[in-house]
Design an enzyme around this catalytic site. Structure first.
Site, PDB file in Angstrom:
ATOM      1  N   ASP A   1      -5.038  14.125   2.876  1.00  0.00           N
ATOM      2  CA  ASP A   1      -5.215  14.031   1.424  1.00  0.00           C
ATOM      3  C   ASP A   1      -4.878  15.370   0.764  1.00  0.00           C
ATOM      4  O   ASP A   1      -4.894  15.480  -0.461  1.00  0.00           O
ATOM      5  CB  ASP A   1      -6.659  13.645   1.082  1.00  0.00           C
ATOM      6  CG  ASP A   1      -7.033  12.298   1.669  1.00  0.00           C
ATOM      7  OD1 ASP A   1      -6.152  11.427   1.756  1.00  0.00           O
ATOM      8  OD2 ASP A   1      -8.204  12.120   2.070  1.00  0.00           O
TER       9      ASP A   1
ATOM     10  N   ASP B   1      -1.437  -0.079  -4.610  1.00  0.00           N
ATOM     11  CA  ASP B   1      -2.723   0.501  -4.984  1.00  0.00           C
ATOM     12  C   ASP B   1      -2.612   1.955  -5.417  1.00  0.00           C
ATOM     13  O   ASP B   1      -3.521   2.497  -6.038  1.00  0.00           O
ATOM     14  CB  ASP B   1      -3.735   0.353  -3.838  1.00  0.00           C
ATOM     15  CG  ASP B   1      -3.228   0.936  -2.526  1.00  0.00           C
ATOM     16  OD1 ASP B   1      -2.001   1.131  -2.366  1.00  0.00           O
ATOM     17  OD2 ASP B   1      -4.064   1.199  -1.645  1.00  0.00           O
ATOM     18  N   HIS B   2      -1.507   2.607  -5.089  1.00  0.00           N
ATOM     19  CA  HIS B   2      -1.237   4.019  -5.420  1.00  0.00           C
ATOM     20  C   HIS B   2       0.069   4.368  -4.748  1.00  0.00           C
ATOM     21  O   HIS B   2       0.551   3.615  -3.906  1.00  0.00           O
ATOM     22  CB  HIS B   2      -2.354   4.959  -4.900  1.00  0.00           C
ATOM     23  CG  HIS B   2      -2.606   4.764  -3.446  1.00  0.00           C
ATOM     24  ND1 HIS B   2      -1.781   5.275  -2.471  1.00  0.00           N
ATOM     25  CD2 HIS B   2      -3.558   4.045  -2.789  1.00  0.00           C
ATOM     26  CE1 HIS B   2      -2.222   4.894  -1.292  1.00  0.00           C
ATOM     27  NE2 HIS B   2      -3.294   4.134  -1.443  1.00  0.00           N
TER      28      HIS B   2
ATOM     29  N   LYS C   1      -5.784  -1.869   7.225  1.00  0.00           N
ATOM     30  CA  LYS C   1      -6.015  -2.151   5.801  1.00  0.00           C
ATOM     31  C   LYS C   1      -6.833  -3.424   5.594  1.00  0.00           C
ATOM     32  O   LYS C   1      -6.952  -3.903   4.467  1.00  0.00           O
ATOM     33  CB  LYS C   1      -4.662  -2.285   5.070  1.00  0.00           C
ATOM     34  CG  LYS C   1      -3.768  -1.052   5.144  1.00  0.00           C
ATOM     35  CD  LYS C   1      -4.276   0.087   4.282  1.00  0.00           C
ATOM     36  CE  LYS C   1      -3.425   1.334   4.429  1.00  0.00           C
ATOM     37  NZ  LYS C   1      -3.933   2.468   3.636  1.00  0.00           N
TER      38      LYS C   1
ATOM     39  N   ARG D   1     -16.845   8.208   0.476  1.00  0.00           N
ATOM     40  CA  ARG D   1     -16.116   6.941   0.682  1.00  0.00           C
ATOM     41  C   ARG D   1     -16.528   6.289   2.001  1.00  0.00           C
ATOM     42  O   ARG D   1     -16.704   6.987   3.003  1.00  0.00           O
ATOM     43  CB  ARG D   1     -14.618   7.212   0.625  1.00  0.00           C
ATOM     44  CG  ARG D   1     -13.772   6.008   0.960  1.00  0.00           C
ATOM     45  CD  ARG D   1     -12.337   6.190   0.544  1.00  0.00           C
ATOM     46  NE  ARG D   1     -11.450   5.522   1.478  1.00  0.00           N
ATOM     47  CZ  ARG D   1     -10.143   5.394   1.307  1.00  0.00           C
ATOM     48  NH1 ARG D   1      -9.580   5.887   0.218  1.00  0.00           N
ATOM     49  NH2 ARG D   1      -9.409   4.785   2.205  1.00  0.00           N
ATOM     50  N   GLY D   2     -16.596   4.968   1.992  1.00  0.00           N
ATOM     51  CA  GLY D   2     -17.230   4.270   3.089  1.00  0.00           C
ATOM     52  C   GLY D   2     -16.388   3.892   4.288  1.00  0.00           C
ATOM     53  O   GLY D   2     -16.878   3.865   5.412  1.00  0.00           O
TER      54      GLY D   2
ATOM     55  N   SER E   1      -6.932   4.094  -1.746  1.00  0.00           N
ATOM     56  CA  SER E   1      -7.099   2.658  -1.477  1.00  0.00           C
ATOM     57  C   SER E   1      -8.430   2.121  -1.981  1.00  0.00           C
ATOM     58  O   SER E   1      -8.515   0.991  -2.452  1.00  0.00           O
ATOM     59  CB  SER E   1      -7.027   2.403   0.027  1.00  0.00           C
ATOM     60  OG  SER E   1      -5.736   2.586   0.491  1.00  0.00           O
TER      61      SER E   1
ATOM     62  N   HIS F   1      -1.245  11.006  -0.960  1.00  0.00           N
ATOM     63  CA  HIS F   1      -0.847  10.063  -2.010  1.00  0.00           C
ATOM     64  C   HIS F   1      -0.198  10.824  -3.162  1.00  0.00           C
ATOM     65  O   HIS F   1      -0.219  12.047  -3.201  1.00  0.00           O
ATOM     66  CB  HIS F   1      -2.075   9.321  -2.535  1.00  0.00           C
ATOM     67  CG  HIS F   1      -2.738   8.464  -1.499  1.00  0.00           C
ATOM     68  ND1 HIS F   1      -3.969   7.893  -1.673  1.00  0.00           N
ATOM     69  CD2 HIS F   1      -2.330   8.089  -0.259  1.00  0.00           C
ATOM     70  CE1 HIS F   1      -4.290   7.199  -0.599  1.00  0.00           C
ATOM     71  NE2 HIS F   1      -3.322   7.305   0.277  1.00  0.00           N
TER      72      HIS F   1
ATOM     73  N   ASP G   1       0.837  -1.198   0.000  1.00  0.00           N
ATOM     74  CA  ASP G   1       0.000   0.000   0.000  1.00  0.00           C
ATOM     75  C   ASP G   1       0.877   1.255   0.000  1.00  0.00           C
ATOM     76  O   ASP G   1       1.796   1.395   0.816  1.00  0.00           O
ATOM     77  CB  ASP G   1      -0.918  -0.014   1.237  1.00  0.00           C
ATOM     78  CG  ASP G   1      -2.198   0.774   1.011  1.00  0.00           C
ATOM     79  OD1 ASP G   1      -2.109   1.978   0.703  1.00  0.00           O
ATOM     80  OD2 ASP G   1      -3.287   0.179   1.154  1.00  0.00           O
TER      81      ASP G   1
ATOM     82  N   ASP H   1       2.037   3.260   3.026  1.00  0.00           N
ATOM     83  CA  ASP H   1       0.958   4.241   3.054  1.00  0.00           C
ATOM     84  C   ASP H   1       0.758   4.870   4.427  1.00  0.00           C
ATOM     85  O   ASP H   1       0.750   6.093   4.564  1.00  0.00           O
ATOM     86  CB  ASP H   1      -0.351   3.589   2.611  1.00  0.00           C
ATOM     87  CG  ASP H   1      -1.448   4.621   2.525  1.00  0.00           C
ATOM     88  OD1 ASP H   1      -1.341   5.514   1.661  1.00  0.00           O
ATOM     89  OD2 ASP H   1      -2.383   4.569   3.333  1.00  0.00           O
TER      90      ASP H   1
ATOM     91  N   HIS I   1       1.710   8.708   5.211  1.00  0.00           N
ATOM     92  CA  HIS I   1       0.755   9.756   5.605  1.00  0.00           C
ATOM     93  C   HIS I   1       1.240  10.578   6.806  1.00  0.00           C
ATOM     94  O   HIS I   1       0.679  11.630   7.090  1.00  0.00           O
ATOM     95  CB  HIS I   1      -0.597   9.145   5.974  1.00  0.00           C
ATOM     96  CG  HIS I   1      -1.469   8.812   4.801  1.00  0.00           C
ATOM     97  ND1 HIS I   1      -1.871   9.747   3.881  1.00  0.00           N
ATOM     98  CD2 HIS I   1      -2.034   7.641   4.408  1.00  0.00           C
ATOM     99  CE1 HIS I   1      -2.645   9.162   2.973  1.00  0.00           C
ATOM    100  NE2 HIS I   1      -2.748   7.886   3.268  1.00  0.00           N
TER     101      HIS I   1
ATOM    102  N   ARG J   1     -11.532   3.826  11.062  1.00  0.00           N
ATOM    103  CA  ARG J   1     -12.018   2.800  10.133  1.00  0.00           C
ATOM    104  C   ARG J   1     -11.698   1.410  10.647  1.00  0.00           C
ATOM    105  O   ARG J   1     -10.761   1.204  11.409  1.00  0.00           O
ATOM    106  CB  ARG J   1     -11.427   2.990   8.743  1.00  0.00           C
ATOM    107  CG  ARG J   1      -9.946   2.712   8.636  1.00  0.00           C
ATOM    108  CD  ARG J   1      -9.511   2.768   7.174  1.00  0.00           C
ATOM    109  NE  ARG J   1      -8.067   2.927   7.075  1.00  0.00           N
ATOM    110  CZ  ARG J   1      -7.467   3.487   6.040  1.00  0.00           C
ATOM    111  NH1 ARG J   1      -8.161   3.965   5.043  1.00  0.00           N
ATOM    112  NH2 ARG J   1      -6.155   3.580   6.001  1.00  0.00           N
TER     113      ARG J   1
HETATM  114  O1  LIG Z   1      -8.182   7.419   4.664  1.00  0.00           O
HETATM  115  C1  LIG Z   1      -6.983   7.654   4.559  1.00  0.00           C
HETATM  116  O2  LIG Z   1      -6.142   7.234   5.359  1.00  0.00           O
HETATM  117  C2  LIG Z   1      -6.518   8.533   3.423  1.00  0.00           C
HETATM  118  O3  LIG Z   1      -7.474   9.523   3.171  1.00  0.00           O
HETATM  119  C3  LIG Z   1      -6.368   7.742   2.173  1.00  0.00           C
HETATM  120  O4  LIG Z   1      -5.562   6.627   2.346  1.00  0.00           O
HETATM  121  P1  LIG Z   1      -5.944   5.234   1.695  1.00  0.00           P
HETATM  122  O5  LIG Z   1      -6.730   5.537   0.454  1.00  0.00           O
HETATM  123  O6  LIG Z   1      -4.599   4.610   1.349  1.00  0.00           O
HETATM  124  O7  LIG Z   1      -6.687   4.451   2.683  1.00  0.00           O
HETATM  125 MN   LIG Z   2      -3.854   2.691  -0.070  1.00  0.00          MN
HETATM  126 MN   LIG Z   3      -3.382   6.267   2.123  1.00  0.00          MN
END
Ligand SMILES: O=C(O)[C@H](O)COP(=O)(O)O
Ligand SMILES: [Mn+2]
Ligand SMILES: [Mn+2]
Length: 547
Positions: free
Chosen positions: A164, A461-462, A352, A277-278, A73, A491, A22, A420, A424, A206
């Site tokens: 972001d 994924d990015h 993740k 986004r969920g 992601s 990202h 990631d 990732d 961040h 999350r």
């Molecule tokens: O939710 C996050 O942590 C970032 O906005 C985006 O990161 P992710 O797309 O890699 O989860």
């Molecule tokens: Mn990601």
């Molecule tokens: Mn990220």
């Protein structure tokens, strides 16, 4: 959903393993690139000695509105898992607003009707133009429409980004927005920012990594309980001076006048959670909609009309009321494999975990077949990740190697969060360490896959860790007059690696060279071919062909 056995590819004798690193992109520049700066002998060796290509992981290649949009992601794992590109939330919401479709929907009309019966209309969500979870333009369109439709009172609960978008950009959004609100305010339209805080401190947890974040958000937005300030601007400046933290880590605040919070959420109000986004929307949506609720002590549930920007979980139908239909992602490779008797294993750490399950399966939280699928979550640390940049990559690898050796699974997938989550934080040294920790694990994992007669697809994924500082147009790290650099927490727009590793001296397949601009959506067909199947016709083409 029967898959056709391939006459061109024979099934791999061992397991096929997709390894998602990631946030590990390939930058055209060296400056500020923690992926290049890290000592990663294993990854270097794999990239030099095995078939490798670069895949697009941003913009239209993953269903975003434009090629200026970085990947993320959600869209990345959706594209990998579904083998096709679907117009994503960012695009669908913008289109729904532009066409006026959003205002015609039941959900919007119920929200407006509630507010017009004397309730307050609250908007809660990520306050930036990052376009990963939300976009401030969507919020503005809804406020203006609410005014036009005769709503009298609107309150805003703003989650500060800095993840972001630029790490200390909150006032670049808040200050012009206050001016904008001044322009909208009138005798019969009362609008104000009521509460907020950094997105990594409140509300946007999350995968149940840390419910206390959601509890802090609930107390601030709903109960109006928290440190009081006269304005969001004052809160941000005060906290910055006191704590020296970047926006995503600013504590929560309540805007109050004469000790009275400006916008508690109560019976008869309407609440719109405006993230599309969920993953980081699910927990707060549960708090607002579940009659019986255990994750934290919520207190009495106010009777509100709650709407999400989208439906965040297609399996649990959460939330029941939503403004825009989510992308109709169907027939993912996970579903095909389950329906064709292929045993699958998915693993990641908490941060993740949903990426390799929920996003992978087209934003569905359930399994397709309980007997054939094993999902493993290694609990993430609950600390700032620059303090533990190795995260749980060793523990994930322990479990994954066992699964590979068990011979039970033909297809396995893993997400390593390090590039990732540490990317961040904006901490370059930590990101270098993250990559080095990860490389040690690849050095354990890859031999185990080869020994089992398998094949590994290493990808991402990015990008993220590949650009840890803001760069100028030439790709050099920018410095201010004092020579200071500016950390980049978001990202990147860079492509990601795709490396195909096996123990076979002479594999029966090779990478295709005729695909103009391959992207993440080409991976699923490749996996199906390696498992000995032809991909469904509407999947994007495989990255391999017979040798
Ligand atoms: O939710 C996050 O942590 C970032 O906005 C985006 O990161 P992710 O797309 O890699 O989860
Ligand atoms: Mn990601
Ligand atoms: Mn990220």
């Amino acid at each position: 959903m029967k898959l056709v056995k391939s006459s061109r590819f024979s099934p791999c004798p061992g397991p096929v393993v997709t390894i998602v690193l990631d946030g590990v992109g390939i930058s055209p520049h060296d400056d500020g690139d923690a992926v290049k700066a890290a000592r990663t002998p294993m990854l270097d060796k794999l990239m030099a000695n095995f078939p490798m290509t670069k895949l697009l992981a941003h913009g239209k290649a993953v269903g975003m509105p434009s090629d200026e949009d970085m990947g993320n992601s959600e869209v990345g794992h959706n594209a990998i898992g579904a083998g096709r590109v679907f117009a994503q939330g960012a695009k669908l919401v913008a289109e729904s607003i532009a066409s006026g479709h959003l205002w015609q929907g039941h959900a919007w009309q119920e929200v407006v009707a509630t507010a017009k019966q004397g309730g307050t209309l609250h908007f809660l969500g990520l306050f930036s133009d990052g376009n990963v979870h939300s976009h401030i333009d969507h919020l503005k369109a809804m406020i203006e429409r609410a005014k036009q439709e005769g709503v009298g009172k609107v309150r805003l609960h703003i989650l500060l980004d800095g993840r972001d978008v630029g790490e200390t950009s909150a006032l670049d959004y808040v200050d012009p927005f206050e001016t904008y609100l001044d322009g909208l305010r009138s005798a019969d339209f009362d609008v104000a920012i009521a509460s907020g805080g950094g997105r990594m401190k409140i509300t946007m947890d999350r995968y149940e990594a840390d419910w206390s974040m959601v509890q802090r958000g609930w107390d601030i937005h709903v109960k109006g309980e928290g440190r009081q300030f006269a304005s969001a601007h004052e809160a941000i400046e005060t906290y910055r001076n006191e704590l020296s933290v970047i926006d995503q880590d600013l504590p929560g605040f309540v805007v109050a006048k004469d000790g009275q919070p400006l916008g508690k959420i109560g019976d008869g109000d309407a609440v719109v959670f405006f993230n599309f986004r969920g993953d980081r929307a699910i927990e707060i949506s549960r708090a607002f909609t579940e009659e019986t609720f255990c994750p934290f002590h919520r207190g009495p549930l106010p009777k509100v009309t709650y709407a999400g920007m989208m439906q965040y979980d297609g399996d649990t139908k959460l939330p029941p009321r939503f403004l825009v239909e989510p992308p109709a992602i169907s027939r993912t490779m996970g579903e095909y494999l389950a329906k064709n008797g292929v045993a699958q294993y998915a693993i990641s750490e908490t941060q993740k975990y949903g990426h390799v399950t929920y996003f992978w399966n087209g934003n569905r939280s359930g399994k397709f077949d309980d007997a054939l699928e094993t999902y493993v979550e290694i609990p993430s640390d609950v600390v700032p990740f620059e303090q533990r940049p190795w995260m749980k990559c060793a523990e994930i690898t322990d479990a994954l190697i066992d699964a590979v050796r068990s011979g039970q699974y033909q297809y396995l997938r893993v997400n390593y969060a390090n590039g990732d989550m540490v990317g961040h934080t904006g901490n370059f040294e930590a990101a270098v360490t993250a990559m080095q920790g990860l490389d040690l694990q690849l050095a354990r994992l890859i031999p185990a896959i080869i020994e089992a007669g398998g094949v590994a697809l290493i990808t991402a994924d990015h990008g993220n860790a590949d650009e840890m500082y803001e760069l100028d147009k030439k790709g050099n790290v920018t410095r201010d007059a004092e020579g200071r650099t500016k950390a980049k927490t978001s990202h990147t727009l860079n492509p990601v690696p795709f490396v195909l590793v096996s123990g076979e001296a002479d594999p029966a397949y090779k990478l295709r060279s005729d695909l103009a601009a391959p992207g993440l959506s080409n991976i699923a067909a490749t996996v199906l071919n390696l498992l000995g199947y032809e991909a469904p016709e509407d999947y994007d083409p495989s990255l391999i062909e017979p040798a």
